[in-house]
Design a protein around this motif. Structure first.
Motif, short mmCIF file in Angstrom:
data_model
loop_
_atom_site.label_atom_id
_atom_site.label_comp_id
_atom_site.label_asym_id
_atom_site.label_seq_id
_atom_site.Cartn_x
_atom_site.Cartn_y
_atom_site.Cartn_z
N CYS A 28 -48.53 10.93 16.49
CA CYS A 28 -49.17 11.58 17.58
C CYS A 28 -48.42 11.33 18.88
O CYS A 28 -48.42 10.29 19.12
CB CYS A 28 -50.64 11.53 17.53
SG CYS A 28 -51.24 12.08 15.75
N PRO A 30 -49.39 12.14 22.68
CA PRO A 30 -50.56 12.43 23.62
C PRO A 30 -50.19 13.75 24.58
O PRO A 30 -49.10 13.72 24.90
CB PRO A 30 -50.77 11.38 24.86
CG PRO A 30 -50.30 10.19 23.84
CD PRO A 30 -49.20 10.53 23.02
N LEU A 34 -50.84 19.15 17.54
CA LEU A 34 -51.04 18.42 16.53
C LEU A 34 -49.66 18.53 15.66
O LEU A 34 -49.00 19.32 15.43
CB LEU A 34 -52.11 18.90 15.39
CG LEU A 34 -53.57 18.60 15.86
CD1 LEU A 34 -54.68 19.22 14.90
CD2 LEU A 34 -53.95 17.36 16.22
N LEU A 97 -58.34 14.49 12.93
CA LEU A 97 -57.44 14.35 13.93
C LEU A 97 -57.56 14.80 15.35
O LEU A 97 -57.55 14.08 16.10
CB LEU A 97 -56.20 14.53 13.29
CG LEU A 97 -54.76 14.03 13.97
CD1 LEU A 97 -54.58 12.56 14.15
CD2 LEU A 97 -53.51 14.74 13.48
N LEU A 101 -57.86 12.86 18.79
CA LEU A 101 -57.02 13.02 19.85
C LEU A 101 -57.47 13.60 21.28
O LEU A 101 -57.09 13.60 22.14
CB LEU A 101 -55.98 13.93 19.42
CG LEU A 101 -54.92 13.19 18.46
CD1 LEU A 101 -53.90 14.27 18.00
CD2 LEU A 101 -54.43 11.93 18.81
#
Length: 127
Positions: A28, A30, A34, A97, A101
């Motif tokens: 990942c 930021p 996704l 996920l 996030l």
């Protein structure tokens, strides 16, 4: 940030993470969408419950593990390897996920009798 999620054959978030052979690993970034997961199938000797920590492992570098259930031994084992274990009742890996996030809390894990049995066994674990 690398996030690993054990999955069932139906691609749902798996419980008993220490025994899981099928994993999705997300790398990942930021602020980015996704990412597509990298599917990993662990060999029997690489299953975390049995792994001897005597060499590299396919999950090395993972910072977070998201699972439906995990024993205290796995939590300690992954902490030694630099990863935090988060438990959830969310069944869809991508949804779990996305919540992480976005900085959202994961739904509480569902009751799993195997977790209770693992906690008893983990009292005597080498991890």
């Amino acid at each position: 940030m690398k996030i690993a999620i054990p999955v069932t054959g139906e691609q749902l978030v798996a419980g008993h993470a220490g025994q899981a052979r099928n994993w999705l690993v997300y790398d990942c970034i930021p602020g980015s969408p996704l990412p597509a997961p990298n599917a990993i199938m662990l060999a029997r000797e690489q299953v975390l419950h049995h792994f001897e920590d005597d060499g590299p492992h396919p999950l090395d570098g993972v910072e977070v593990v998201i699972a439906a259930s995990a024993g205290d031994g796995l939590v300690r084992h992954m902490a030694k390897r630099g990863a935090e274990v988060l438990l959830t009742g969310e069944q869809q890996p991508d949804a779990a996920l996305a919540r992480i996030l976005a900085g959202e809390a994961l739904p509480d894990p569902r009751f799993d009798i195997t977790t209770t049995l693992c906690k008893l066994r983990d009292l005597f674990s080498r991890h």
